[in-house]
Each structure stands twice: as structure tokens, then as C-alpha cells.
Design a protein around this motif. Structure first.
Motif, short mmCIF file in Angstrom:
data_model
loop_
_atom_site.label_atom_id
_atom_site.label_comp_id
_atom_site.label_asym_id
_atom_site.label_seq_id
_atom_site.Cartn_x
_atom_site.Cartn_y
_atom_site.Cartn_z
N GLY A 80 0.80 -1.22 0.00
CA GLY A 80 0.00 0.00 0.00
C GLY A 80 0.83 1.27 0.00
O GLY A 80 2.05 1.25 0.18
N ALA A 81 0.13 2.36 -0.22
CA ALA A 81 0.78 3.67 -0.28
C ALA A 81 0.97 4.23 1.12
O ALA A 81 0.24 3.88 2.06
N GLU A 151 -1.41 -7.51 -7.01
CA GLU A 151 -1.37 -6.30 -6.18
C GLU A 151 -0.55 -5.24 -6.93
O GLU A 151 0.64 -5.07 -6.68
N GLU A 153 -0.08 -2.24 -6.85
CA GLU A 153 0.62 -1.15 -6.16
C GLU A 153 2.00 -1.57 -5.67
O GLU A 153 2.78 -0.75 -5.16
N THR A 154 2.35 -2.84 -5.84
CA THR A 154 3.67 -3.34 -5.45
C THR A 154 4.76 -2.58 -6.20
O THR A 154 4.63 -2.29 -7.39
N SER A 155 5.83 -2.30 -5.53
CA SER A 155 6.93 -1.52 -6.09
C SER A 155 7.50 -2.14 -7.37
O SER A 155 8.08 -3.23 -7.32
#
Length: 198
Positions: A80-81, A151, A153-155
Motif C-alpha cells: 500500500g501507499a 497487487e 501497487e507493489t513496487s
């Protein structure tokens, strides 16, 4: 500074584990697999260093890699952010770390002869150990790629870092083989030993 006084907590006895934030997850969750395999790669890099005492240039690079892999693991363990109001931002892998890997690849590869075949892991103990670390890094990379699919949003930098790291470890494996002169080359369709037994 990290301070760990309690080694066991019993909180994972039910088959779940905690992340840096968010709800607990099953220990077989893809995110846990991704950062756990990154930790495994780090352990194999550490094992390779045991054979690097006569190769200080390689050992110094592997030492830096171990620290960076811990950053990758922290990044993957923090889904998450960030909260804009958070006092400290989450530790994330940065492009400068991946760029450092690229510089090392260019530097060490410059003196190696071009390959005329695929190579087999082996040659010297250091090279063989580096290749084990490389293949585990590739597995971590595959897991992170799968994690990004579920997911998003994973880096993405974690994925790039692992991809570049496996390339660098390949090059370092050749350097550890006396600059590639002790590389073990793959011989496709090598049935010579089978024919001897006929």
C-alpha cells in the motif's frame, strides 16, 4: 536503530504473519513468498561471501548487495501507499540502487571474453555459490512479477532491482571463474559419455 529483544512471540503459531502495515496474512501468501525468497537469496549471497576472501572486489559488491536486498525485503513487506501524514516514509528500493547494479555489470563485464555457449554453474566454489544466489534471485523475481499482477501497487523498482541483480550475479560468477577462463560450457546433445558405456 532497530532493537530486537524478543525473538519469539507465538503470534505466528496460527499460520499467519504480520507485515509492516495492514492485516496479518497467511504465511503462504504470495507477498510473504516474495519477500521470504528475497531473504533466501540474501542468505545465499552471504554464503557466497565465505568463498570470496581472495576476491575483495567481488566481496565488496556482494556486501553492498546484501544490504540492498534487505531494502527490497522491507519494500515488499510494506504493501500500500504511505499515509501522507506519516512521520517517516516507508523504506523503498530506489532507482539509484538498480542503476548501481547496472554500473557494476558494465564494469565487470568489460574484461570478460564474449560467451560462445551457455555456461553451467561450477568452475570454482565462489562461482558455484554465486550461481545458486543468482537462481534464487530469479525465483524471487518471478514471485514479485506474480505479486504485481495481483497487487499492482507493489513496487515496480523491486522487480527491476531483482532482474538486474540476477544479471550482475551471472557476470560475477564468470569473474569468479578466473575471468571466465574456468567457465564450464554447456555442450548440447553431449552423448559422448553414454556412448562409452555401450
Amino acid at each position: 536503530m532497530v532493537k530486537l529483544n524478543v525473538i519469539y512471540t507465538r503470534t505466528g503459531d496460527g499460520g499467519t504473519t504480520g507485515l509492516v502495515r495492514g492485516p496479518r496474512r497467511a504465511k503462504h501468501d504470495l507477498r510473504i513468498e516474495a519477500y521470504g525468497t528475497t531473504e533466501e537469496a540474501n542468505a545465499f549471497v552471504g554464503q557466497a561471501r565465505l568463498s570470496a576472501s581472495t576476491q575483495p572486489r567481488i566481496d565488496a559488491v556482494l556486501a553492498r548487495i546484501q544490504n540492498d536486498l534487505f531494502d527490497v525485503g522491507s519494500d515488499l513487506a510494506t504493501p500500500g501507499a504511505d499515509d501522507p501524514q506519516a512521520e517517516y516514509p516507508s523504506l523503498r528500493v530506489r532507482p539509484i540502487q538498480t542503476e548501481w547494479l547496472e554500473k557494476q555489470i558494465d564494469h565487470f563485464n568489460a574484461d570478460l571474453a564474449p560467451l560462445t555457449s551457455f555456461i553451467l554453474p561450477g568452475g570454482t566454489p565462489l562461482s558455484a555459490a554465486i550461481h545458486i544466489a543468482r537462481t534464487v534471485t530469479r525465483r524471487a523475481e518471478r514471485l514479485v512479477a506474480g505479486l504485481i499482477e495481483v497487487e499492482p501497487e507493489t513496487s515496480p523498482e523491486a522487480l527491476r532491482y531483482l532482474n538486474r541483480l540476477s544479471d550482475l550475479l551471472f557476470v560475477l560468477g564468470r569473474v569468479a571463474n578466473a575471468g571466465g577462463t574456468k567457465d564450464v560450457l554447456w555442450v548440447p546433445g553431449n552423448y559422448g559419455d553414454l556412448k562409452k558405456g555401450e
